[in-house]
Design a protein around this motif. Structure first.
Motif, mmCIF file in Angstrom:
data_model
loop_
_atom_site.group_PDB
_atom_site.id
_atom_site.type_symbol
_atom_site.label_atom_id
_atom_site.label_comp_id
_atom_site.label_asym_id
_atom_site.label_seq_id
_atom_site.Cartn_x
_atom_site.Cartn_y
_atom_site.Cartn_z
ATOM 1 N N ASP A 208 14.056 -1.502 4.746
ATOM 2 C CA ASP A 208 15.094 -1.604 5.770
ATOM 3 C C ASP A 208 14.791 -2.755 6.727
ATOM 4 O OD1 ASP A 208 17.451 -0.234 7.229
ATOM 5 O OD2 ASP A 208 15.919 -0.475 8.787
ATOM 6 N N SER A 209 15.771 -3.613 6.915
ATOM 7 C CA SER A 209 15.566 -4.827 7.693
ATOM 8 C C SER A 209 15.306 -4.530 9.166
ATOM 9 C CB SER A 209 16.778 -5.749 7.554
ATOM 10 O OG SER A 209 16.614 -6.919 8.326
ATOM 11 N N ALA B 41 0.829 -1.209 0.000
ATOM 12 C CA ALA B 41 0.000 0.000 0.000
ATOM 13 C C ALA B 41 0.862 1.257 0.000
ATOM 14 C CB ALA B 41 -0.937 -0.021 1.199
ATOM 15 N N LEU B 42 1.969 1.220 0.737
ATOM 16 C CA LEU B 42 2.868 2.373 0.777
ATOM 17 C C LEU B 42 3.586 2.578 -0.550
ATOM 18 C CD1 LEU B 42 4.308 1.726 4.335
ATOM 19 C CD2 LEU B 42 2.981 3.746 3.660
ATOM 20 N N ALA B 43 3.725 1.512 -1.329
ATOM 21 C CA ALA B 43 4.393 1.606 -2.627
ATOM 22 C C ALA B 43 3.429 1.856 -3.778
ATOM 23 C CB ALA B 43 5.176 0.317 -2.894
ATOM 24 N N ALA B 44 2.145 1.926 -3.494
ATOM 25 C CA ALA B 44 1.144 2.110 -4.547
ATOM 26 C C ALA B 44 1.362 3.438 -5.275
ATOM 27 C CB ALA B 44 -0.250 2.047 -3.946
ATOM 28 N N PRO B 45 0.985 3.499 -6.559
ATOM 29 C CA PRO B 45 1.213 4.710 -7.349
ATOM 30 C C PRO B 45 0.560 5.962 -6.778
ATOM 31 C CG PRO B 45 0.647 2.870 -8.774
ATOM 32 C CD PRO B 45 0.422 2.411 -7.372
ATOM 33 N N SER B 46 -0.604 5.824 -6.147
ATOM 34 C CA SER B 46 -1.271 6.969 -5.530
ATOM 35 C C SER B 46 -1.974 6.503 -4.268
ATOM 36 C CB SER B 46 -2.285 7.596 -6.491
ATOM 37 O OG SER B 46 -3.330 6.682 -6.792
ATOM 38 N N LYS B 47 -2.316 7.444 -3.401
ATOM 39 C CA LYS B 47 -2.907 7.078 -2.114
ATOM 40 C C LYS B 47 -4.254 6.402 -2.266
ATOM 41 C CE LYS B 47 -5.167 11.539 -1.221
ATOM 42 N NZ LYS B 47 -5.303 12.661 -0.274
ATOM 43 N N ASP B 48 -4.990 6.736 -3.357
ATOM 44 C CA ASP B 48 -6.299 6.110 -3.552
ATOM 45 C C ASP B 48 -6.259 4.985 -4.578
ATOM 46 O OD1 ASP B 48 -5.856 7.730 -5.715
ATOM 47 O OD2 ASP B 48 -7.837 8.672 -5.721
ATOM 48 N N SER B 49 -5.065 4.432 -4.832
ATOM 49 C CA SER B 49 -4.962 3.273 -5.719
ATOM 50 C C SER B 49 -5.848 2.147 -5.207
ATOM 51 C CB SER B 49 -3.511 2.775 -5.784
ATOM 52 O OG SER B 49 -2.678 3.690 -6.446
ATOM 53 N N ILE C 38 2.337 -1.753 13.296
ATOM 54 C CA ILE C 38 2.627 -2.310 11.969
ATOM 55 C C ILE C 38 2.860 -1.189 10.971
ATOM 56 C CG2 ILE C 38 1.656 -3.625 10.046
ATOM 57 C CD1 ILE C 38 0.250 -5.406 12.074
ATOM 58 N N LEU C 39 1.993 -0.178 11.009
ATOM 59 C CA LEU C 39 2.142 0.950 10.085
ATOM 60 C C LEU C 39 3.454 1.684 10.334
ATOM 61 C CD1 LEU C 39 1.046 2.743 7.858
ATOM 62 C CD2 LEU C 39 -0.184 4.054 9.609
ATOM 63 N N ALA C 40 3.798 1.900 11.587
ATOM 64 C CA ALA C 40 5.031 2.624 11.908
ATOM 65 C C ALA C 40 6.251 1.865 11.399
ATOM 66 C CB ALA C 40 5.124 2.858 13.411
ATOM 67 N N ALA C 41 6.284 0.553 11.628
ATOM 68 C CA ALA C 41 7.441 -0.233 11.196
ATOM 69 C C ALA C 41 7.532 -0.299 9.680
ATOM 70 C CB ALA C 41 7.353 -1.641 11.789
ATOM 71 N N MET D 117 10.050 1.476 4.640
ATOM 72 C CA MET D 117 9.960 1.985 3.275
ATOM 73 C C MET D 117 10.695 3.312 3.122
ATOM 74 S SD MET D 117 8.464 -0.215 1.328
ATOM 75 C CE MET D 117 7.685 0.590 -0.079
ATOM 76 N N ARG D 118 10.698 4.132 4.149
ATOM 77 C CA ARG D 118 11.442 5.396 4.066
ATOM 78 C C ARG D 118 12.938 5.153 3.935
ATOM 79 N NH1 ARG D 118 7.193 7.233 7.374
ATOM 80 N NH2 ARG D 118 8.157 6.413 9.281
#
Length: 356
Positions: A240-241, A102-110, A219-222, A227-228
């Protein structure tokens, strides 16, 4: 598939280990990377279900980092060279894996169509029609799960209890049921209104992330931090591992679907199977007139109702019935039909001392 609306973004989960199909399926090459039901692998068949010629966006795959080169080669073999491959450094179950996608999706509403990479769907038109029925609700912010119309009282699947109709072919979800015992599964089947939980979903990326923020913020924070700090190279994303390791290991059902309010179910009958055991593979595989499903160098005489995978060595069977026989490399599995859900006992024993 676009039907005038936003293009659907396939998000394919390929991190499973498939241990119930030992000895063929192993951590270094799990069942989604094997040819079990057709000449193509389970992963290749999954990717074909969302071909760009059908109006789907190029897929995002979330997979185990150690399988990266095998996956790239298998995708190239079926002409897919524009997939985004997110390589999990450690396994953290489906809620975190979907978060990465979801974080890698092309847009937030993908609009994400989340699918396991190791399932069988025999009736693609029926599946695509169910996706179309679910599209409008997903665009409106609902989390839609696809339920398989239950035909038998299966104890190996979770169930979805459906409520009122939201739109043609889509109903609200009343609650989820963990894998039941046979008595409860039989009662649910008789009552009606229940589907098998296939683990296939359609929702907007931002709605999923919002639900994580509310119900599973760790989960979202990790995932967000992973991804950042991710490395990106030629269609591959390496989260990042250290950051991703902090994600709690939870299924998407437990973390989100059982908690969220706006959850819908699109029931469908599409020839689905999760190919979760050798018995299940036998059920869905072509068999000869004696009920045997055979692959490899096998001679079967006076043999009935067996699943036999011969590998590269010669296998001869005489006067037997109702067995599962699987040869792979230096390993041989023999057990009665109906016992394949217990393969985990073998895996645990082998993990304990390294020998049978």
């Amino acid at each position: 598939m676009t039907n005038g609306g936003p293009m659907i973004q396939p998000l394919i989960l390929s991190g499973g280990s498939g241990t119930r199909l030992w000895p063929m399926s192993r951590p270094e090459k799990p069942k989604q990377l094997l040819s079990l039901t057709q000449a193509e692998t389970m992963l290749q068949l999954t990717v074909r279900r969302v071909d760009p010629q059908m109006g789907f966006a190029p897929p995002i795959l979330v997979a185990n980092a150690q399988h990266a080169d095998m996956i790239t080669a298998q995708l190239a073999h079926v002409g897919v060279d524009d997939a985004t491959l997110i390589l999990e450094p450690v396994a953290r179950n489906t809620a975190a894996a979907i978060a990465l996608g979801a974080l890698a999706a092309p847009s937030k509403d993908s609009l994400l169509l989340v699918m396991p990479s190791d399932h069988v769907i025999a009736d693609l038109p029926a599946f695509h029609q169910a996706v179309e029925r679910a599209r409008a609700l997903a665009i409106a912010g609902w989390l839609v799960t696809f339920g398989i119309e239950a035909e038998t009282a299966e104890t190996g699947y979770g169930y979805i209890r459906m409520a009122h109709v939201l739109s043609p072919g889509v109903r609200a979800v009343e609650h989820f049921v963990e894998k039941p015992d046979l008595a409860r599964a039989t009662a649910m089947l008789a009552e009606g209104g229940y589907c098998w939980n296939a683990g296939i979903f359609l929702f907007r990326a931002d709605m999923y992330l919002d639900q994580l923020r509310e119900h599973a913020p760790a989960i979202l924070a990790a995932a967000g931090e992973a991804m950042r700090q991710a490395q990106r190279q030629a269609g591959r994303i390496l989260p990042d591992s250290a950051a991703f390791a902090h994600a709690p290991s939870q299924s998407v059902d437990y973390a989100i679907m059982e908690q969220a309010k706006a959850v819908a179910c699109a029931p469908v009958r599409c020839g689905w199977s999760d190919v979760g055991s050798w018995d299940m593979l036998h059920q869905i595989s072509a068999s000869d007139t004696a009920g045997n499903s055979i692959q490899g160098n096998v001679l079967a005489i006076d043999t009935q109702n067996c699943l036999i995978r011969g590998g590269e060595i010669n296998v001869a069977l005489l006067g037997i019935s109702d067995l599962i026989v699987v040869v792979h490399a230096n390993d041989l599995l023999i057990m009665p039909r109906g016992q394949s859900q217990n393969v985990r006992q073998i895996i645990d024993r082998l993990a304990g001392n390294g020998t049978p």
